[in-house]
Design an enzyme around this catalytic site. Structure first.
Site, mmCIF file in Angstrom:
data_model
loop_
_atom_site.group_PDB
_atom_site.id
_atom_site.type_symbol
_atom_site.label_atom_id
_atom_site.label_comp_id
_atom_site.label_asym_id
_atom_site.label_seq_id
_atom_site.Cartn_x
_atom_site.Cartn_y
_atom_site.Cartn_z
ATOM 1 N N CYS A 63 1.006 -1.050 0.004
ATOM 2 C CA CYS A 63 -0.055 0.110 -0.020
ATOM 3 C C CYS A 63 0.884 1.341 -0.044
ATOM 4 C CB CYS A 63 -1.048 -0.033 1.212
ATOM 5 S SG CYS A 63 -2.193 -1.353 1.140
ATOM 6 N N HIS A 96 -13.102 9.810 -7.048
ATOM 7 C CA HIS A 96 -12.479 9.743 -8.192
ATOM 8 C C HIS A 96 -11.228 10.914 -7.888
ATOM 9 C CE1 HIS A 96 -15.395 7.369 -10.306
ATOM 10 N NE2 HIS A 96 -14.079 7.072 -11.016
ATOM 11 N N GLU A 137 -13.022 -0.457 3.066
ATOM 12 C CA GLU A 137 -12.318 -0.466 2.221
ATOM 13 C C GLU A 137 -12.111 -1.683 1.148
ATOM 14 O OE1 GLU A 137 -8.033 1.323 3.335
ATOM 15 O OE2 GLU A 137 -7.566 -0.795 2.822
#
Length: 151
Positions: A26, A76, A137
């Site tokens: 990550c 986005h 998530e």
């Protein structure tokens, strides 16, 4: 006796992030299809002359708050911790027309949910309290914020 009722509305948005200094995958820029559940608590409006009679809060009013504060901002976008060298990457992406968000925290689900709680609480009407948030998530991983854990 008052009847406290919890009302929940669910939202979804696509957001990219990277965890600077993290010791796993990550640390790379990647994205999630986040699901956010917002639960508020209050008593249904008892005035029969009120157009919102019988409601704790109009789902549409709750939607407006969460859309403006969270969904429209994070959807986005790519989120970076502004207190790291990722600020250089963020600038490069911004210069190329990307939607970039710089935040003053590490953009983990845990820290995002704290940020979301602050933003939503300040927009709620006085008679409505934020009860909890759940930020999913992935299908199997989520962070939760509860008001009674943060008194």
């Amino acid at each position: 006796m008052s009847n406290h009722i919890r009302i929940t509305k669910q939202f979804s948005f696509e957001t990219g992030h990277a965890l600077y200094g993290y010791d796993g995958k990550c640390k790379n820029v990647h994205g999630h299809s986040y699901k956010l559940s917002v639960t508020v608590i209050g008593t249904p409006i008892s005035d029969p002359n009120n157009v919102k009679f019988g409601m704790v809060i109009d789902f549409g009013d709750l939607k407006k708050i969460v859309k403006e504060e969270i969904v429209d901002v994070f959807d986005h976008a790519t989120v970076f911790n502004q207190n790291t060298p990722h600020v250089e990457l963020a600038k490069e992406l911004k210069d190329r027309g990307h939607n970039v968000l710089l935040v003053d925290y590490q953009p983990t689900s845990e820290m995002m949910v704290i940020d979301f709680a602050k933003k939503i609480k300040k927009r709620l009407p006085n008679h409505i309290n934020l009860h909890s948030l759940k930020l999913q998530e992935t299908d199997t991983s989520y962070a939760e914020w509860f008001a009674y854990d943060n008194i």
